[in-house]
Design a protein around this motif. Structure first.
Motif, PDB file in Angstrom:
ATOM      1  N   TRP A 151     -11.852  31.764 -12.893  1.00  0.00           N
ATOM      2  CA  TRP A 151     -10.417  31.404 -12.882  1.00  0.00           C
ATOM      3  C   TRP A 151     -10.106  30.224 -13.807  1.00  0.00           C
ATOM      4  N   THR A 188      -5.831   5.493 -11.010  1.00  0.00           N
ATOM      5  CA  THR A 188      -4.905   6.152 -10.070  1.00  0.00           C
ATOM      6  C   THR A 188      -3.476   6.123 -10.599  1.00  0.00           C
ATOM      7  N   VAL A 189      -2.882   4.908 -10.603  1.00  0.00           N
ATOM      8  CA  VAL A 189      -1.466   4.911 -11.003  1.00  0.00           C
ATOM      9  C   VAL A 189      -1.314   5.100 -12.506  1.00  0.00           C
ATOM     10  N   VAL A 229       1.870   2.510  -3.321  1.00  0.00           N
ATOM     11  CA  VAL A 229       1.038   3.356  -4.187  1.00  0.00           C
ATOM     12  C   VAL A 229       1.245   4.837  -3.860  1.00  0.00           C
ATOM     13  N   HIS A 239      -6.243  -3.335   4.395  1.00  0.00           N
ATOM     14  CA  HIS A 239      -7.415  -3.025   3.562  1.00  0.00           C
ATOM     15  C   HIS A 239      -7.330  -3.762   2.211  1.00  0.00           C
ATOM     16  N   ASN A 262     -13.424   1.044  -2.128  1.00  0.00           N
ATOM     17  CA  ASN A 262     -12.669  -0.196  -1.849  1.00  0.00           C
ATOM     18  C   ASN A 262     -12.411  -0.374  -0.360  1.00  0.00           C
ATOM     19  N   ARG A 270     -10.926 -10.325 -11.726  1.00  0.00           N
ATOM     20  CA  ARG A 270      -9.676  -9.840 -12.290  1.00  0.00           C
ATOM     21  C   ARG A 270      -8.733 -11.035 -12.432  1.00  0.00           C
ATOM     22  N   PHE A 282      -7.117  23.699  -5.676  1.00  0.00           N
ATOM     23  CA  PHE A 282      -8.201  24.619  -6.031  1.00  0.00           C
ATOM     24  C   PHE A 282      -7.827  26.036  -5.615  1.00  0.00           C
ATOM     25  N   THR A 294      -6.680   3.841   7.232  1.00  0.00           N
ATOM     26  CA  THR A 294      -6.822   4.081   5.782  1.00  0.00           C
ATOM     27  C   THR A 294      -7.619   5.365   5.556  1.00  0.00           C
ATOM     28  N   LEU A 310      -7.230  14.975   0.421  1.00  0.00           N
ATOM     29  CA  LEU A 310      -8.267  16.014   0.427  1.00  0.00           C
ATOM     30  C   LEU A 310      -7.625  17.392   0.630  1.00  0.00           C
ATOM     31  N   ASN A 325     -16.275  -3.500  -0.065  1.00  0.00           N
ATOM     32  CA  ASN A 325     -15.142  -4.318  -0.490  1.00  0.00           C
ATOM     33  C   ASN A 325     -15.566  -5.753  -0.798  1.00  0.00           C
ATOM     34  N   VAL A 378     -11.368  -3.439  -9.264  1.00  0.00           N
ATOM     35  CA  VAL A 378     -10.092  -3.044  -8.645  1.00  0.00           C
ATOM     36  C   VAL A 378      -9.070  -2.707  -9.727  1.00  0.00           C
ATOM     37  N   ILE A 409     -11.962   4.994  -1.885  1.00  0.00           N
ATOM     38  CA  ILE A 409     -12.749   5.080  -0.640  1.00  0.00           C
ATOM     39  C   ILE A 409     -13.806   3.968  -0.626  1.00  0.00           C
ATOM     40  N   PHE A 461      -7.077   0.954 -10.203  1.00  0.00           N
ATOM     41  CA  PHE A 461      -5.664   1.340 -10.264  1.00  0.00           C
ATOM     42  C   PHE A 461      -5.231   1.788 -11.657  1.00  0.00           C
ATOM     43  N   HIS A 467       0.799  -1.214   0.000  1.00  0.00           N
ATOM     44  CA  HIS A 467       0.000   0.000   0.000  1.00  0.00           C
ATOM     45  C   HIS A 467       0.840   1.277   0.000  1.00  0.00           C
ATOM     46  N   LEU A 510       2.480   8.129  -5.895  1.00  0.00           N
ATOM     47  CA  LEU A 510       1.659   9.344  -5.904  1.00  0.00           C
ATOM     48  C   LEU A 510       2.440  10.599  -5.481  1.00  0.00           C
TER      49      LEU A 510
HETATM   50 FE1  HAS Z   1      -5.986   2.099  -4.132  1.00  0.00          FE
HETATM   51  C1  HAS Z   1      -6.326  -1.319  -4.456  1.00  0.00           C
HETATM   52  C2  HAS Z   1      -7.982   2.052  -1.358  1.00  0.00           C
HETATM   53  C3  HAS Z   1      -5.481   5.505  -3.685  1.00  0.00           C
HETATM   54  C4  HAS Z   1      -3.400   2.020  -6.392  1.00  0.00           C
HETATM   55  N1  HAS Z   1      -5.068   0.645  -5.220  1.00  0.00           N
HETATM   56  C5  HAS Z   1      -5.367  -0.705  -5.222  1.00  0.00           C
HETATM   57  C6  HAS Z   1      -4.483  -1.388  -6.122  1.00  0.00           C
HETATM   58  C7  HAS Z   1      -3.628  -0.448  -6.638  1.00  0.00           C
HETATM   59  C8  HAS Z   1      -4.002   0.826  -6.070  1.00  0.00           C
HETATM   60  C9  HAS Z   1      -2.470  -0.685  -7.600  1.00  0.00           C
HETATM   61  O1  HAS Z   1      -9.095  -0.046   0.578  1.00  0.00           O
HETATM   62  C10 HAS Z   1      -4.550  -2.883  -6.466  1.00  0.00           C
HETATM   63  C11 HAS Z   1      -3.572  -3.734  -5.735  1.00  0.00           C
HETATM   64  C12 HAS Z   1      -3.706  -5.148  -6.206  1.00  0.00           C
HETATM   65  O2  HAS Z   1      -3.120  -5.484  -7.242  1.00  0.00           O
HETATM   66  O3  HAS Z   1      -4.456  -5.904  -5.568  1.00  0.00           O
HETATM   67  N2  HAS Z   1      -6.661   3.523  -2.798  1.00  0.00           N
HETATM   68  C13 HAS Z   1      -7.471   3.290  -1.753  1.00  0.00           C
HETATM   69  C14 HAS Z   1      -7.744   4.543  -1.048  1.00  0.00           C
HETATM   70  C15 HAS Z   1      -7.049   5.517  -1.721  1.00  0.00           C
HETATM   71  C16 HAS Z   1      -6.349   4.864  -2.803  1.00  0.00           C
HETATM   72  C17 HAS Z   1      -8.592   4.735   0.155  1.00  0.00           C
HETATM   73  N3  HAS Z   1      -4.722   3.501  -4.893  1.00  0.00           N
HETATM   74  C18 HAS Z   1      -4.669   4.829  -4.575  1.00  0.00           C
HETATM   75  C19 HAS Z   1      -3.620   5.480  -5.317  1.00  0.00           C
HETATM   76  C20 HAS Z   1      -3.027   4.485  -6.081  1.00  0.00           C
HETATM   77  C21 HAS Z   1      -3.737   3.253  -5.801  1.00  0.00           C
HETATM   78  C22 HAS Z   1      -3.260   6.928  -5.204  1.00  0.00           C
HETATM   79  C23 HAS Z   1      -1.896   4.565  -7.029  1.00  0.00           C
HETATM   80  C24 HAS Z   1      -1.201   5.616  -7.298  1.00  0.00           C
HETATM   81  N4  HAS Z   1      -6.985   0.658  -3.127  1.00  0.00           N
HETATM   82  C25 HAS Z   1      -7.712   0.841  -1.989  1.00  0.00           C
HETATM   83  C26 HAS Z   1      -8.193  -0.464  -1.501  1.00  0.00           C
HETATM   84  C27 HAS Z   1      -7.722  -1.431  -2.378  1.00  0.00           C
HETATM   85  C28 HAS Z   1      -6.967  -0.701  -3.385  1.00  0.00           C
HETATM   86  C29 HAS Z   1      -9.013  -0.737  -0.314  1.00  0.00           C
HETATM   87  C30 HAS Z   1      -7.917  -2.943  -2.277  1.00  0.00           C
HETATM   88  C31 HAS Z   1      -9.100  -3.398  -3.029  1.00  0.00           C
HETATM   89  C32 HAS Z   1      -9.233  -4.909  -2.973  1.00  0.00           C
HETATM   90  O4  HAS Z   1     -10.170  -5.390  -2.352  1.00  0.00           O
HETATM   91  O5  HAS Z   1      -8.384  -5.612  -3.556  1.00  0.00           O
HETATM   92  C33 HAS Z   1      -6.983   6.988  -1.328  1.00  0.00           C
HETATM   93  O6  HAS Z   1      -5.646   7.361  -1.143  1.00  0.00           O
HETATM   94  C34 HAS Z   1      -7.649   7.879  -2.315  1.00  0.00           C
HETATM   95  C35 HAS Z   1      -7.735   9.316  -1.825  1.00  0.00           C
HETATM   96  C36 HAS Z   1      -7.914  10.288  -2.960  1.00  0.00           C
HETATM   97  C37 HAS Z   1      -8.788  11.287  -3.012  1.00  0.00           C
HETATM   98  C38 HAS Z   1      -8.878  12.152  -4.256  1.00  0.00           C
HETATM   99  C39 HAS Z   1      -8.352  13.573  -4.041  1.00  0.00           C
HETATM  100  C40 HAS Z   1      -8.365  14.317  -5.339  1.00  0.00           C
HETATM  101  C41 HAS Z   1      -7.388  15.151  -5.784  1.00  0.00           C
HETATM  102  C42 HAS Z   1      -7.511  15.788  -7.155  1.00  0.00           C
HETATM  103  C43 HAS Z   1      -8.102  17.168  -7.082  1.00  0.00           C
HETATM  104  C44 HAS Z   1      -8.373  17.688  -8.467  1.00  0.00           C
HETATM  105  C45 HAS Z   1      -8.227  18.980  -8.846  1.00  0.00           C
HETATM  106  C46 HAS Z   1      -8.522  19.365 -10.264  1.00  0.00           C
HETATM  107  C47 HAS Z   1      -7.793  20.052  -7.925  1.00  0.00           C
HETATM  108  C48 HAS Z   1      -9.686  11.583  -1.892  1.00  0.00           C
HETATM  109  C49 HAS Z   1      -6.178  15.452  -4.967  1.00  0.00           C
HETATM  110  C50 HAS Z   1      -9.979  19.701 -10.408  1.00  0.00           C
HETATM  111  C51 HAS Z   1     -10.203  20.953 -11.181  1.00  0.00           C
HETATM  112  C52 HAS Z   1     -11.388  21.317 -11.719  1.00  0.00           C
HETATM  113  C53 HAS Z   1     -11.504  22.566 -12.504  1.00  0.00           C
HETATM  114  C54 HAS Z   1     -12.605  20.479 -11.539  1.00  0.00           C
END
Ligand code: HAS
Length: 541
Positions: free
Chosen positions: A318, A371-372, A219, A265, A349, A432, A300, A285, A293, A355, A364, A347, A368, A216, A223
């Motif tokens: 803007w 994300t990645v 990842v 997780h 997942n 998968r 922003f 988690t 966040l 889950n 899943v 979130i 990814f 975990h 990021l």
């Molecule tokens: Fe994940 C599985 C939970 C983030 C990668 N994740 C995976 C796997 C990978 C992966 C590779 O809880 C599969 C592993 C495998 O092969 O089995 N993940 C999360 C959670 C987050 C999260 C809670 N994951 C990532 C990131 C990854 C990544 C980052 C790669 C870089 N993930 C899980 C869980 C699993 C999982 C379970 C297991 C599932 C299972 O059962 O197998 C959090 O970190 C996410 C938080 C992110 C946010 C988004 C914030 C948004 C932002 C952008 C703002 C945009 C702007 C532009 C400002 C809350 C910062 C907008 C502008 C406008 C004008 C509109």
């Protein structure tokens, strides 16, 4: 950057892009196999391709690109690399490259078809694990080089906060080193003796637990360099300022604290771990969502403040002031945008009940790839558009810039189709990590097929986009006109609070991180060791 430092960064980036190319070929082929449109020629297996795809893209492309970028950032913000840092960088590079070569050869020989997660009971040739060990040790040596560079700067500038980009590079490497301890333990004490036949049993649950202890935070190791670009480089590109230096540092500190003790997780559906410990790690988690966040908030704020300073009015005026035709902004921005659904999927997942629905389904895989494979990959491409010419003394021409925009659009369309189909069919239960199978023409499985075809179409578009990015990067490295390309580093906004030095007190943060890890893992690991099944094939180590 000093040309010698540039060479070090460039060598890493070059290996990263070679891995991207090879891994993408594997990805394209497997998308066709899954949809039933291609049968692999004799000798090549679906799972072999899947392993190559995951290892080359998720592990090799990322790690090499990241270390190259971190070294470049250290040199840009703390001055030319010291002889020690440079030497460590090169030793690390060669160890990692040799390790990668051994690992790749084992996969190509079909002696390491264990997927990129490689936990037991799948077993590879010992050389696969030895290759991986070299990669990890190499990255530690590189980390030591960066830490020493940082320490030298700190000594010369006592009482001052370090440059933000170097602070972030150090935080990223601290996270990586703490995380890779888990994989080092499982590889050295479990896999190498087991695969050499020195012991005939392995504790499967322990190997999975140690893998996810690493898997975990891995990842977030992908990021955080993207966040370095978003926090520090993007403000400069858009002609704005960094919203808050302290907020950015706090976000990185929170990642060091909370990204590690959360591996369970990935194991919510695994027996042998008591629900209480799963619950605790899920709570943690949800804590690690907070710095993302905060990042969204800061981005922003940066966009809005800079837009208003340029005369934007109204709630969203803007948006029009952002430099949409500059690929150095556009590619990472699309990465941010995609992270909104990508993070929301994470979130989902992490939520226990949901889950149960999505675990081990194509959902899943969809998560990814957003994300990645989009947020992080597009940001790394965005960095390459200026970093590669900066390092090779060339310039990003308007033609390459335009091609980069088209590349980004292709990537987003391809990923929308592929990841969208994965998410949807995952909710219908499609597993998968399976080759093409109709499960004996079961109606349910036949229903999945049209989605798998959409996945293949998306995959083909993505492959075209891969060829485009390779064309651009090679051009920027060897053919684009000579000149100087800026390494953009933003300044902090004058209205931001002064950065408290406490944020740079690594002893506290590393100490707290260790405490959290000990709390989250000690009892469950003792349980796993004590209750190891005594059936053949399973053992304490
Ligand atoms: Fe994940 C599985 C939970 C983030 C990668 N994740 C995976 C796997 C990978 C992966 C590779 O809880 C599969 C592993 C495998 O092969 O089995 N993940 C999360 C959670 C987050 C999260 C809670 N994951 C990532 C990131 C990854 C990544 C980052 C790669 C870089 N993930 C899980 C869980 C699993 C999982 C379970 C297991 C599932 C299972 O059962 O197998 C959090 O970190 C996410 C938080 C992110 C946010 C988004 C914030 C948004 C932002 C952008 C703002 C945009 C702007 C532009 C400002 C809350 C910062 C907008 C502008 C406008 C004008 C509109």
């Amino acid at each position: 950057l000093h040309p010698n430092d540039g060479k070090l960064a460039l060598a890493h980036i070059a290996v990263g892009y070679i891995a991207l190319f090879l891994g993408a070929i594997a990805g394209l082929l497997q998308a066709f196999v899954r949809s039933g449109t291609l049968e692999l020629p004799a000798g090549i297996g679906y799972y072999q391709l899947l392993t190559a795809h995951g290892v080359l893209l998720a592990l090799v492309f990322t790690t090499f690109f990241i270390i190259g970028f971190l070294y470049a950032s250290m040199s840009r913000t703390t001055g030319d690399l010291t002889p020690f840092a440079k030497k460590a960088g090169w030793i690390g590079f060669w160890l990692m490259t040799i390790g990668t070569a051994i690992t790749t050869v084992m996969i190509l020989l079909n002696k390491a078809t264990v997927l990129y997660t490689f936990y037991a009971p799948l077993k590879a040739s010992p050389w696969f694990y030895i290759g991986l060990t070299l990669v990890v040790v190499g990255s530690w040596v590189s980390g030591a080089g960066m830490f020493s560079q940082y320490a030298v700067w700190k000594k010369k500038n006592e009482g001052k906060p370090s440059p933000l980009l170097s602070f972030m590079a150090v935080a990223t490497m601290i996270l990586w080193i703490i995380a890779t301890l888990g994989v080092a333990v499982t590889v050295l004490f479990q896999f190498i003796p087991w695969s050499f036949g020195l012991v005939d049993k392995i504790n499967v649950l322990l190997s999975r637990t140690l893998f996810w202890y690493f898997g975990h935070p891995l990842v977030y190791f992908w990021l955080l360099p993207a966040y370095m670009c978003w926090y520090v480089i993007i403000p400069k590109i858009i002609g704005g300022k960094i919203f808050s230096d302290s907020l950015a540092r706090l976000a990185f500190v929170l990642f060091v604290l909370f990204s590690i003790p959360v591996g369970f997780h990935h194991q919510i559906l695994e027996s042998g771990i008591t629900p209480f410990w799963k619950f605790l790690q899920i709570v943690l988690t949800f804590m690690v969502i907070v710095p993302s966040l905060m990042t969204a908030f800061a981005l922003f704020a940066t966009f809005e403040i800079s837009g208003r300073e340029k005369g934007a009015s109204g709630l969203f005026g803007w948006v029009k002031k952002l430099p949409w035709t500059d690929v150095r902004f556009f590619a990472p921005f699309m990465g941010m945008l995609v992270f909104i659904p990508g993070g929301a999927g994470g979130i989902i997942n992490a939520s226990n009940q949901m889950n149960q629905v999505v675990h081990n389904t194509l959902w899943v895989t969809g998560h990814f790839h957003l994300t990645v494979a989009t947020t992080v990959a597009l940001t790394f491409f965005g960095i390459s558009y200026w970093l590669v010419p900066h390092l090779t003394g060339r310039t990003l021409t308007p033609r390459l810039n335009k091609l980069g925009i088209i590349q980004t659009v292709f990537w987003c369309i391809g990923m929308f189709l592929m990841s969208g189909a994965m998410h949807t069919v995952g909710l219908f239960g499609a597993p998968r990590r399976t080759a093409y199978t109709t499960y004996g023409d079961h109606p349910q499985a036949l229903e999945w097929m049209s989605y798998q075809t959409i996945m293949a179409v998306g995959g083909a578009i993505l492959f075209v986009a891969i060829l485009m990015i390779l064309y651009i990067v090679i051009n920027l490295a060897v053919a684009a006109p000579k000149g100087t390309e800026e390494f953009p580093v933003g300044e902090v906004h004058e209205d931001a609070e002064k950065t408290p030095l406490l944020l740079e007190n690594w002893k506290i943060w590393i100490g707290l991180s260790v405490v959290l890890i000990v709390i989250a893992y000690t009892v469950p690991v003792i349980d796993i060791i004590e209750n190891a099944p005594s059936s053949p094939g399973f053992k304490f180590w």
